[in-house]
Design an enzyme around this catalytic site. Sequence first.
Site, mmCIF file in Angstrom:
data_model
loop_
_atom_site.group_PDB
_atom_site.id
_atom_site.type_symbol
_atom_site.label_atom_id
_atom_site.label_comp_id
_atom_site.label_asym_id
_atom_site.label_seq_id
_atom_site.Cartn_x
_atom_site.Cartn_y
_atom_site.Cartn_z
ATOM 1 N N ASN A 210 0.853 -1.203 0.000
ATOM 2 C CA ASN A 210 0.000 0.000 0.000
ATOM 3 C C ASN A 210 0.880 1.240 0.000
ATOM 4 O OD1 ASN A 210 0.528 0.859 2.848
ATOM 5 N ND2 ASN A 210 -0.302 -1.190 3.209
ATOM 6 N N ASP A 279 -4.010 -6.649 5.401
ATOM 7 C CA ASP A 279 -4.971 -7.525 6.079
ATOM 8 C C ASP A 279 -4.916 -8.944 5.515
ATOM 9 O OD1 ASP A 279 -5.984 -5.634 7.858
ATOM 10 O OD2 ASP A 279 -7.254 -4.757 6.306
ATOM 11 N N LYS A 289 8.965 -16.895 -10.806
ATOM 12 C CA LYS A 289 8.187 -15.759 -11.316
ATOM 13 C C LYS A 289 7.015 -16.291 -12.146
ATOM 14 C CE LYS A 289 8.543 -11.742 -14.251
ATOM 15 N NZ LYS A 289 9.232 -11.149 -15.370
ATOM 16 N N ASP A 306 -3.722 -10.038 13.088
ATOM 17 C CA ASP A 306 -3.920 -8.628 13.445
ATOM 18 C C ASP A 306 -2.935 -8.306 14.567
ATOM 19 O OD1 ASP A 306 -6.260 -6.380 12.964
ATOM 20 O OD2 ASP A 306 -5.236 -6.222 14.894
ATOM 21 N N PHE A 323 -4.183 3.309 15.189
ATOM 22 C CA PHE A 323 -4.635 4.261 14.173
ATOM 23 C C PHE A 323 -5.753 3.583 13.393
ATOM 24 C CE2 PHE A 323 -1.779 8.000 13.419
ATOM 25 C CZ PHE A 323 -0.995 7.846 14.543
ATOM 26 N N LYS A 337 -13.222 0.292 15.893
ATOM 27 C CA LYS A 337 -11.924 -0.411 15.953
ATOM 28 C C LYS A 337 -11.306 -0.315 17.354
ATOM 29 C CE LYS A 337 -10.784 -0.434 11.088
ATOM 30 N NZ LYS A 337 -10.092 0.178 9.954
ATOM 31 N N LYS A 341 -10.568 -3.908 18.890
ATOM 32 C CA LYS A 341 -9.162 -4.288 19.071
ATOM 33 C C LYS A 341 -8.700 -4.075 20.518
ATOM 34 C CE LYS A 341 -8.163 -3.403 14.211
ATOM 35 N NZ LYS A 341 -7.111 -3.887 13.318
HETATM 36 O O1 PMT Z 1 2.758 6.185 6.573
HETATM 37 P P1 PMT Z 1 2.128 7.506 6.182
HETATM 38 O O2 PMT Z 1 2.236 7.753 4.705
HETATM 39 O O3 PMT Z 1 2.622 8.656 7.017
HETATM 40 O O4 PMT Z 1 0.558 7.379 6.444
HETATM 41 C C1 PMT Z 1 0.067 7.317 7.750
HETATM 42 C C2 PMT Z 1 -1.059 6.270 7.873
HETATM 43 C C3 PMT Z 1 -2.224 6.646 6.958
HETATM 44 C C4 PMT Z 1 -0.528 4.880 7.494
HETATM 45 C C5 PMT Z 1 -1.515 6.290 9.392
HETATM 46 O O5 PMT Z 1 -2.003 7.566 9.691
HETATM 47 C C6 PMT Z 1 -2.596 5.269 9.652
HETATM 48 O O6 PMT Z 1 -3.787 5.529 9.566
HETATM 49 N N1 PMT Z 1 -2.179 4.020 10.008
HETATM 50 C C7 PMT Z 1 -3.080 2.864 10.196
HETATM 51 C C8 PMT Z 1 -3.254 2.198 8.868
HETATM 52 C C9 PMT Z 1 -4.190 1.002 8.932
HETATM 53 O O7 PMT Z 1 -3.804 -0.039 8.525
HETATM 54 O O8 PMT Z 1 -5.347 1.229 9.509
HETATM 55 P P2 PMT Z 1 -6.478 0.085 9.732
HETATM 56 O O9 PMT Z 1 -7.687 0.867 10.035
HETATM 57 O O10 PMT Z 1 -6.472 -0.893 8.633
HETATM 58 O O11 PMT Z 1 -5.960 -0.670 11.032
HETATM 59 C C10 PMT Z 1 -6.339 -0.325 12.366
HETATM 60 C C11 PMT Z 1 -5.205 -0.619 13.331
HETATM 61 O O12 PMT Z 1 -4.912 -2.017 13.288
HETATM 62 C C12 PMT Z 1 -3.923 0.107 13.007
HETATM 63 O O13 PMT Z 1 -3.325 0.514 14.220
HETATM 64 C C13 PMT Z 1 -3.081 -0.961 12.319
HETATM 65 O O14 PMT Z 1 -1.681 -0.774 12.515
HETATM 66 C C14 PMT Z 1 -3.554 -2.229 13.015
HETATM 67 N N2 PMT Z 1 -3.441 -3.441 12.206
HETATM 68 C C15 PMT Z 1 -4.114 -3.569 11.026
HETATM 69 C C16 PMT Z 1 -4.031 -4.745 10.321
HETATM 70 C C17 PMT Z 1 -3.231 -5.791 10.826
HETATM 71 N N3 PMT Z 1 -3.114 -6.942 10.167
HETATM 72 N N4 PMT Z 1 -2.588 -5.641 11.976
HETATM 73 C C18 PMT Z 1 -2.681 -4.491 12.680
HETATM 74 O O15 PMT Z 1 -2.050 -4.358 13.726
#
Ligand code: PMT
Length: 401
Positions: A210, A279, A289, A306, A323, A337, A341
Amino acid sequence: MKSLSNKRILLGITGGIAAYKCAELARLFVKAGAEVSVVMTRAAQEFVTPLTLQALSGRRVYLDLLDAEAEGAMGHIELARWADLVLIAPATADFIAKLAHGQADDLLSTVVLACSAPIAVAPAMNQAMWADLGTQANLSLITERKISVFGPGIGDQACGDVGPGRMLEPEQLLHSCADLFETGSLAGLKIVINGGPTREAIDPVRFISNHSSGKMAYALANEAVAEGARVTLISGPVSLPVPERLQSVDVESAEEMLQACLLACTDCDVFIGVAAIADYRPDEVAAEKIKKLSDQVQISLVKNPDVISEIASQENRPFMVGFAAETTAIAEHGRQKLVKKKLDLLFANNAVETFNSDSIAVTAIQANSQQDLGPGNKSAVARQMLRLIADQLSKNNPAEE
Ligand code: PMT
């Protein structure tokens, strides 16, 4: 005691019997979370070996001004720029005279002259030498120039005399040095931050990922270090320079991210999950390849662990900050969330606006409250986020304030 966490201390050792105490002093500095670089004069090496100081500081010891190898790595100007504080302990009458007259005829005196960080001396000499008018005049000159003088102590001297001239004990010097710094709001805390994207391999040359740039996580890491925290930054692949004064761990996939975070979180106080962790990952990674043989290719995806939920479900978990990158109903989805979480605090933001941008606006969501932070550049908003975390921690642990 104020905190020396993340501070860079250049310990200059000159030739006095008290030099042996600097081995303990270096150990105490390191234990307090400081980085220590030692510079020894030639006379100091008669009293204690560079090897001892190297072992205790964990860094190479600097001895000569005209050392081609040292100048290639960390020469006198780099050492002067590196230091947050120079402590000369023990400081002989001769070295204090050198300081007073701005002499620069060896590595230590040259570093001091080139250094704009605070300088302190811990005098150690015979009581008659301390009382001598020349020494006292030199001390007046250096104190006029805002060089701090710690001690000396009064008591029995190695030469058999009794009086002022003993170097202060290492513990006292540690406290005096710490008092020269402001203590940050996160001093003494260990904070683990993850950031950047993950890459989930499809075949040896392709992956799913991403647009996360790591900018938000790196800004938080830098600001947390500035507030005195010991920081571990676990980062997916990004093209940002690794911040200084922290431990950095590079990972690629979600599985690697999970393992690195679990390891770092065994003894941490705060976890901040900024990483955009995929995810899903391909069910199978092709060994070779994938060839362009058909018009359509199906890639079957399976769920990744997660990471933040796994850490939040551990016993003795740290204070958990997440976040949420959303495109609609940002605060509402963020709150869901936070609950799902099991987080203590969550920063919900607009995924379209924030990925790879230099600025951010978030809604800070806690169980019973909500507030907007920003918009502003990621460093400025990171400072607001950390203030909120520090406030919350002190509310949770009022006795530790
Ligand atoms: O890196 P930048 O370009 O500065 O951008 C910042 C950002 C947009 C990445 C940051 O501000 C942000 O929003 N980060 C969280 C991105 C995310 O994956 O969000 P989510 O809503 O999908 O996940 C929620 C939380 O679960 C997050 O804390 C994430 O780290 C965590 N997560 C998600 C999936 C996973 N498999 N494991 C996790 O721990």
